[in-house]
Design an enzyme around this catalytic site. Structure first.
Site, PDB file in Angstrom:
ATOM      1  N   GLY A 239      30.318 -12.325 102.135  1.00 41.38           N
ATOM      2  CA  GLY A 239      29.313 -11.443 103.255  1.00 41.38           C
ATOM      3  C   GLY A 239      29.699 -11.753 104.499  1.00 41.38           C
ATOM      4  O   GLY A 239      28.741 -11.458 105.407  1.00 41.38           O
ATOM      5  N   HIS A 298      35.397 -19.691  97.072  1.00 41.53           N
ATOM      6  CA  HIS A 298      35.366 -19.103  98.340  1.00 41.53           C
ATOM      7  C   HIS A 298      36.894 -18.826  99.056  1.00 41.53           C
ATOM      8  O   HIS A 298      37.198 -17.755  99.377  1.00 41.53           O
ATOM      9  CB  HIS A 298      34.765 -20.101  99.385  1.00 41.53           C
ATOM     10  CG  HIS A 298      33.245 -20.165  98.931  1.00 41.53           C
ATOM     11  ND1 HIS A 298      32.424 -19.329  98.278  1.00 41.53           N
ATOM     12  CD2 HIS A 298      32.479 -21.383  98.878  1.00 41.53           C
ATOM     13  CE1 HIS A 298      31.222 -19.863  98.210  1.00 41.53           C
ATOM     14  NE2 HIS A 298      31.475 -20.999  98.557  1.00 41.53           N
TER      15      HIS A 298
END
Length: 539
Positions: A239, A298
């Protein structure tokens, strides 16, 4: 997203594509209930509720259609939960009276239900409170929308999902003459609301498992209760503004297209650095370590976006298909291309075992076995208690052939995307130094967001992802087969670390990490630039 707005429901083709054909162009006008499970915990207070408030303040959550429910074991009242949240919603000390009014209005939307995560009574009471809200908003049965955000440890996901499935689903009356087997010609769970208006969706946080087996078990347990289009595995890195920009940069700019391959790129670094240690989270962190906490999710997600082929379209499934192909092309990680570290003082934390083998730092080389990237090392690097705090992607290009200016020592061309802090992207290039002499120097072409987009607020990752969940857009969420492929890459390495076959090297807090990590970078072909420092431009 006002009442009565047209919306195209995007369904995952991973499990059944027939939903997508049957659910286009419908009117979403039912009430929206957002349920934050684990409402009294840190994640909910610091991330989830502030993200919901920002969406409310920007008009994406309308008070005439939304209510927010907190659920946790803590026995507190509605007002006590509101008081706990209030201080996290606005961190700017110079907040205006308008902001304060917005906080008050937002908090009035929040209700609280106390209960255990495996108790029928608590979830029956939660369903009762949600249903009251839906009736008050004049939402027809089956048209209401229920979003469950699990701000909880993964260990309770199965029991919570079971309770939601049995007691808190948005119920839809199936029309007479239709059975569960002939709606869209696919079997549906009893009362499952993959409906043309109302829905039930769940958001689960990482870490999603500790290795391939535990992740698959967790996926199977949740998959028996919900269809893949209802499950949103959140990775907040997807995001981030600059991560979202990667597809645009790569596929909307002509000058990147011919350069983005093994013929021109020497290596790619994806780096995450923190200048602080575990800070009271030592006990939790020690269960996972830096690879599970940062790299396996990530940084690997960022790698997929850097390395993937152009998708057929921007539909979520087309993008996620290409990401899976990248993961399936990653070769087994070699032990000699992994450097682990643990900062001095880590074991001083009373919650960390004295003999802990958990790495707080890791640098490793991943290699992608396909036509575009064969021979290009992808270097993933993450660590705590280092000399700086930043996250960035660094694409280093090969040397210029036939260097007539003799400027190789100054460094190579690099394209750098700074994810945080001071969001920016800049290109390091060689230019003539101003003056009468023909001498060269490294400079940059710089797009720093704070300077270029003054007055524009960059949304927090959680805001964007929660809004995507409400809209039914799974593009920035991890699909089950994608999660499996990611764990397949790292599980053998993680098991060797857990078994003590690989040990972390000590390093001093405030350093670059173990010196062996820089040696690995040099061995992989990374050429460090000496004397050049990127300074973020000031306003």
């Amino acid at each position: 997203m006002g009442s009565g707005s047209w919306h195209v429901e995007k369904r995952s083709s991973f499990r059944n594509d027939s939903f997508s054909k049957a659910s286009e162009n419908f009117l979403e006008n039912g009430s929206l209930s957002i349920i934050v499970l684990g409402a009294s915990g840190d994640l909910a207070k610091k991330k989830t509720f502030p993200a919901l408030f920002n969406l409310f303040q920007q008009g994406f959550l309308q008070p005439n259609e939304v209510n927010i429910f907190g659920y946790a074991r803590t026995k507190i009242t509605d007002d006590e939960l509101r008081d706990r949240i209030r201080g996290y919603l606005i961190r700017d000390k110079g907040a205006s009276s308008k902001d304060s009014e917005a906080v008050t209005n937002f908090l009035q939307l929040i209700r609280y239900v106390s209960g255990a995560y495996d108790a029928e009574e608590g979830f029956q009471q939660l369903d009762k409170e949600i249903s009251k809200h839906e009736v008050a908003k004049n939402s027809a049965e089956g048209l209401s929308r229920r979003l469950f955000y699990l701000a909880l440890p993964p260990s309770v996901y199965p029991s919570v999902c079971r309770m939601i499935r049995h007691f808190c689903m948005n119920k839809r009356n199936i029309e007479s003459g239709q059975s569960e087997m002939n709606i869209c010609n696919v079997p549906l769970c009893n009362h499952l609301t993959a409906d043309l208006g109302g829905w039930t969706r769940i958001v689960v946080e990482k870490p999603f498992g500790k290795d391939l087996q535990s992740a698959e078990e967790l996926s199977s347990q949740i998959g028996e209760l919900f269809d893949e289009p209802q499950i949103y595995r959140i990775d907040h890195y997807l995001g981030k503004e600059l991560v979202q920009n990667l597809l645009v940069l790569r596929f909307a700019n002509r000058f990147f297209l011919p350069l983005w391959n093994r013929d021109n790129i020497a290596n790619v670094q994806i780096v995450f650095r923190e200048d602080f240690g575990t800070e009271g989270r030592g006990g939790y962190f020690d269960q996972y370590g830096i690879i599970r906490d940062i790299i396996q999710n990530h940084l690997l997600q960022v790698l997929c976006l850097v390395a993937m082929e152009k998708p057929v379209s921007l539909k979520p499934e087309h993008i996620r298909d290409e990401k899976v192909k990248v993961l399936q092309s990653v070769l087994t990680i070699k032990d000699e291309e992994v450097i682990l570290g643990q900062y001095d003082g880590y074991r001083d934390d009373p919650t960390v075992p004295d003999n802990s083998n958990t790495p707080t730092f890791a640098t490793m080389v991943l290699r992608i076995h396909n036509e575009r990237w064969e021979g290009v090392p992808f270097i993933l690097k993450a660590g705590k208690a280092l000399n700086s705090r930043k996250a960035e992607i660094r694409v280093q290009f090969k040397d210029v052939p036939g260097d007539i200016f003799k400027c190789k020592k100054q460094g190579r061309n690099e394209f750098v995307i700074r994810l945080q802090p001071s969001e920016a992207m800049y290109m390091k290039l060689t230019v003539k130094q101003p003056g009468l002499e023909m001498s060269t120097v490294q400079s940059e072409l710089d797009l720093s967001y704070g300077q270029r987009y003054q007055g524009v607020t960059i949304p927090e990752a959680y805001e964007r992802l929660i809004l995507d969940t409400i809209r039914g857009d799974q593009q920035h969420f991890v699909r089950r087969d994608e999660l499996k492929a990611a764990w397949e890459i790292f599980t053998p390495l993680l098991h060797r670390i857990d078994d003590g076959e690989l040990n972390p090297l000590p390093y001093k807090p405030g350093s670059r990490g173990p010196e062996a990590a820089d040696e690995l970078l040099a061995k992989a072909g990374y050429v460090q630039t000496h004397g050049y420092i990127w300074i973020p431009p000031t306003l």
